[in-house]
Design a protein around this motif. Structure first.
Motif, short mmCIF file in Angstrom:
data_model
loop_
_atom_site.label_atom_id
_atom_site.label_comp_id
_atom_site.label_asym_id
_atom_site.label_seq_id
_atom_site.Cartn_x
_atom_site.Cartn_y
_atom_site.Cartn_z
N SER A 89 1.13 -1.41 0.28
CA SER A 89 0.41 0.27 -0.11
C SER A 89 0.85 1.58 0.05
CB SER A 89 -1.04 -0.26 1.64
OG SER A 89 -0.13 0.14 2.48
N LYS A 147 -12.31 -8.09 1.15
CA LYS A 147 -11.79 -6.79 1.02
C LYS A 147 -10.10 -7.15 0.81
CE LYS A 147 -14.59 -3.46 3.29
NZ LYS A 147 -14.98 -2.64 4.22
N ASP A 148 -9.83 -6.84 1.76
CA ASP A 148 -8.32 -7.07 1.84
C ASP A 148 -7.39 -7.51 0.32
OD1 ASP A 148 -8.10 -5.34 3.88
OD2 ASP A 148 -7.69 -6.68 5.32
N LEU A 150 -9.00 -8.33 -2.68
CA LEU A 150 -9.09 -7.11 -3.01
C LEU A 150 -7.78 -5.98 -3.66
CD1 LEU A 150 -12.78 -7.22 -3.49
CD2 LEU A 150 -11.38 -8.09 -5.77
N SER A 151 -8.47 -5.20 -2.23
CA SER A 151 -7.17 -4.12 -1.69
C SER A 151 -6.23 -4.41 -2.57
CB SER A 151 -7.37 -3.79 -1.01
OG SER A 151 -8.51 -3.27 -0.02
N TYR A 154 -5.92 -4.31 -5.71
CA TYR A 154 -5.63 -3.17 -6.83
C TYR A 154 -4.26 -1.79 -6.62
CZ TYR A 154 -6.87 1.55 -7.70
OH TYR A 154 -7.43 2.83 -8.33
N ASN A 155 -3.77 -2.46 -5.85
CA ASN A 155 -2.20 -1.75 -5.73
C ASN A 155 -1.90 -2.03 -6.50
OD1 ASN A 155 -3.76 -0.06 -3.47
ND2 ASN A 155 -2.98 -1.75 -1.72
N THR A 186 -18.31 -5.17 0.12
CA THR A 186 -16.95 -5.47 -0.95
C THR A 186 -17.15 -4.90 -2.32
OG1 THR A 186 -18.21 -7.96 -2.08
CG2 THR A 186 -16.35 -7.87 0.29
N GLN A 189 -14.39 -1.89 -3.91
CA GLN A 189 -13.32 -2.45 -3.94
C GLN A 189 -13.53 -2.95 -5.20
OE1 GLN A 189 -14.60 -2.00 -0.90
NE2 GLN A 189 -13.04 -1.10 0.29
N THR A 190 -14.81 -4.08 -5.39
CA THR A 190 -14.84 -5.13 -6.29
C THR A 190 -14.96 -3.86 -7.77
OG1 THR A 190 -16.20 -6.47 -4.97
CG2 THR A 190 -16.35 -6.37 -7.38
N THR A 192 -14.03 -0.94 -8.34
CA THR A 192 -12.66 0.07 -8.24
C THR A 192 -11.89 -0.92 -9.31
OG1 THR A 192 -12.79 1.12 -6.70
CG2 THR A 192 -11.03 1.09 -7.62
#
Length: 708
Positions: A89, A147-148, A150-151, A154-155, A186, A189-190, A192
């Motif tokens: 992150s 969520k984590d 997916l995050s 994404y990062n 969720t 995050q999804t 995005t």
């Protein structure tokens, strides 16, 4: 000697580290050998970790791999992912804030290591594993864990474009992500991650492949619908080819020949067929979030999607749905409170095909105006923009003029029209008159009003707008406002043409406003400075003049013909010839686009009317003399010949809708075709054939360019 002893082992370790990375990358590319770092022993990974500055990521991934099976301890998995996420992150945040354009290993070492050692693939496996088994008694992943995961993905996408492209190439994962959107916890995050992935996909996804899409959309709240529309806009919009040559009509026609099937974006725009719509429970249950117009219409994405659908293959079905759910009355009630609640400062003009990076308020207003344009354009539902009193006014105008009411007006469902003291069109006119001179809103406002007039010319519609001072406002903008924007001026030329076409009242009002030679010369200078922008207005003047000349038994018509400076200018053959010469000279087959093909059609209108009056040979001979005067014999007429050959290919295509040419000119399309055939006749003895005016030595000049 001591120095040598220290350097030797260090170099060996660095080479060993490089060999490991090389072996992994080779394995990933070839599909054989060592393909992920977790296949290595933990002892070896720990030994190399400090020297390679991996920050323990490979070891954590190996532990994650060992513990990530269906019946594993999900809390342990989650703790490892959280630990990894802290490293990634920070890099993603640094990448965004420093606005790096290209992500390399050197700029995102942790992300690079995570991906290299299989972290991205492992997270995808963990997320999708429950969908790949029939087992039902395994522990359910918590929303926070999803969520984590997916995050982290994404990062990784932020820091490494290769990760985004890799995920985008996996159809199974992309479709799986859509199923996660049903979970409100969720969703963000999804959405995005999906938007990022779809932005780099080479092939557009097909919406019909998304499981339970109708019920999914039905479940969205307002914010979710707006975010989903951002995704939807990517799937229903043709990709920007980024090359002007690709946008020429020649290139588009060639592309249509090779791509006979509808594009994915066109398929994605389709709704269910009519029979299923009648019986479908969704027929009368638009998503609740879309019904609450005042809470979602600030979302630009929603407006954009509606605009695209209104000009797509299923526009009639979309029209019916939007009308039935009273979108237009809803917008009308919000106009003063939300849409145009205050004047906005002058801003940079954005053209119709440009991506808008301006403020949300400005972008929202532009998309709102585009929505009105799309809604009204050549569609009978345009009268929903009026209220009951205004509809009655249109009926009264027709009655007074002793002409039948337009069928679309008669058929308008008054339960779906605007309420209140003013309809949406009238409100728009009021705002339009107050707009600053250089505001780009003028462009979109004029386009929206012009679309109301498009199609078959309606005298009542024109008079309705004349009574509200629209013609005088347009002339002020063209002559007196000092506006220099070509886009804004073009939109006003086009609107003026639709407002004046065949309307004797308009020409009287024009003559009353343009009452000095100075004003008239300023007006003509604006027209002549760019015929590409003003040619539609020129066409309307020429067509109107032709009609008025057949109505000389009407005293009012005779009066206008004798007094109107604009008609007096256009009645002179030498002026028409000058316009014709310029129109033909500024375009060729290679540069024809949807924007300038109107110049070719306007030149054809000039020649069709000349043919009616048996003066076609006079015009063609004048073009030949002009060629010799300018000392380039054959160039102009050969260019025009090539343009007309293309015209036949383009407009005689069975899929091409030619009704627009008929409606805008009130000349039957058969006469258009006949005139082109006469002009292209190969008989050099025909006085109406272009070939007879080109000397033998200059025949076929530039003809090769047509063969594409």
């Amino acid at each position: 000697m001591a120095t040598t002893e220290r350097l030797g082992p260090s170099r060996t370790r660095r080479n060993s580290n490089k060999n490991i990375l090389t072996r992994i990358r080779h394995g990933q590319i070839s599909g054989g050998g060592l393909s992920r770092g977790t296949e290595m022993s933990e002892a070896l990974l720990q030994e190399r970790d400090h020297q390679a500055k991996w920050h323990g990521i490979p070891v954590m991934l190996q532990r994650l791999y060992d513990s990530s099976h269906l019946n594993s301890d999900l809390s342990q998995i989650h703790s490892i992912i959280k630990e990894v996420a802290s490293f990634l992150s920070m890099e993603a945040m640094s990448f965004v804030t420093e606005e790096r354009r290209t992500a390399q290993e050197s700029t995102s070492p942790n992300t690079y290591t995570f991906d290299l050692f299989g972290g991205v693939d492992l997270l995808v496996e963990i997320l999708m594993r429950p969908t790949l088994t029939t087992q039902t008694n395994f522990p359910k992943m918590s929303d926070d864990l999803v969520k984590d995961c997916l995050s982290v993905l994404y990062n990784c996408c932020i820091c490494m474009e290769g990760v985004t492209k890799s995920l985008a190439s996996r159809d199974d994962f992309v479709m799986f992500l859509f199923t996660l959107m049903s979970n409100k916890k969720t969703f963000l995050q999804t959405a995005t991650l999906i938007e990022d992935i779809l932005g780099v996909r080479k092939e557009m996804i097909q919406l019909e492949g998304i499981p339970n899409l109708p019920s999914l959309v039905q479940s969205f709240n307002q914010q979710q619908l707006a975010n989903f529309c951002r995704i939807l806009s990517v799937t229903i919009t043709e990709p920007d080819l980024g090359n002007d040559d690709k946008h020429t009509l020649l290139a588009k026609n060639a592309q249509q020949k090779t791509n006979l099937c509808p594009s994915h974006s066109e398929v994605n725009q389709e709704s269910p067929d009519e029979s299923s719509l009648v019986t479908s429970p969704l027929r009368h249950s638009l998503p609740q979030s879309m019904k609450i117009v005042h809470e979602i219409m600030y979302k630009v994405e929603v407006l954009y999607v509606l605009c695209v659908l209104l000009i797509g293959r299923q526009r009639n079905q979309v029209h019916r749905m939007l009308a039935e759910f009273k979108l237009i009355p809803g917008l009308n009630n919000l106009f003063d409170k939300l849409i145009w609640r205050k004047q906005t400062s002058t801003h940079v003009l954005h053209g119709q095909n440009q991506n808008c990076d301006c403020s949300p308020e400005i972008s929202f207003k532009i998309h709102f105006l585009r929505l009105l344009q799309s809604f009204s354009d050549h569609h009978e539902n345009k009268y929903l923009l009026l209220n009951a009193q205004e509809l009655n006014e249109l009926s009264a105008i027709s009655l007074k003029a002793n002409i039948p009411e337009v069928e679309a007006l008669v058929n308008t469902d008054r339960n779906l029209i605007c309420d209140g003291k003013k309809g949406l069109l009238t409100r728009l006119l009021s705002v339009m008159k107050k707009e600053p001179a250089e505001s780009s809103f003028r462009f979109w406002q004029a386009r929206a009003v012009e679309s109301f007039l498009r199609g078959s010319t309606s005298y009542a519609d024109q008079v309705f707008l004349l009574k509200r001072g629209l013609l005088e406002h347009i002339l002020f903008c063209i002559i007196d406002s000092g506006c220099k924007s070509r886009d804004v001026l073009q939109s006003y030329f086009d609107l003026l043409g639709e407002l004046m076409k065949f309307n004797i009242d308009s020409f009287k009002r024009f003559n009353k406003y343009v009452n000095t030679e100075e004003k008239f010369q300023t007006f003509m200078t604006q027209i002549n400075s760019s015929l590409v922008d003003s040619n539609m207005l020129v066409r309307c003047i020429i067509l109107s003049l032709d009609r008025f000349e057949s109505q000389t038994d009407d005293v009012r018509v005779v009066e206008v013909l004798s007094e109107c400076s604009l008609l007096s200018y256009m009645v002179r053959v030498e002026n028409r010839l000058t316009i014709l010469f310029r129109l033909v000279n500024i375009i060729n087959v290679q540069t024809l686009t949807q924007e300038n093909v109107s110049c070719l059609n306007t030149s054809l209108v000039v020649l069709m009317l000349a043919r009616r009056q048996s003066k076609l040979s006079l015009y063609l001979n004048a073009l030949r003399e002009k060629e010799y005067t300018e000392k380039y014999p054959g160039c102009l007429l050969n260019n025009f010949h090539n343009l007309l050959c293309f015209w036949q290919r383009h407009y005689l295509n069975k899929d091409k809708d030619s009704t627009c040419l008929e409606n805008s000119s009130c000349i039957l399309f058969t006469y258009w075709k006949e005139t082109v055939s006469v002009l292209l006749d190969s008989d050099r003895t025909s006085l109406c054939a272009i070939a007879s005016y080109i000397d033998e030595a200059y025949m076929d000049l530039g003809r090769d360019f047509l063969e594409v």
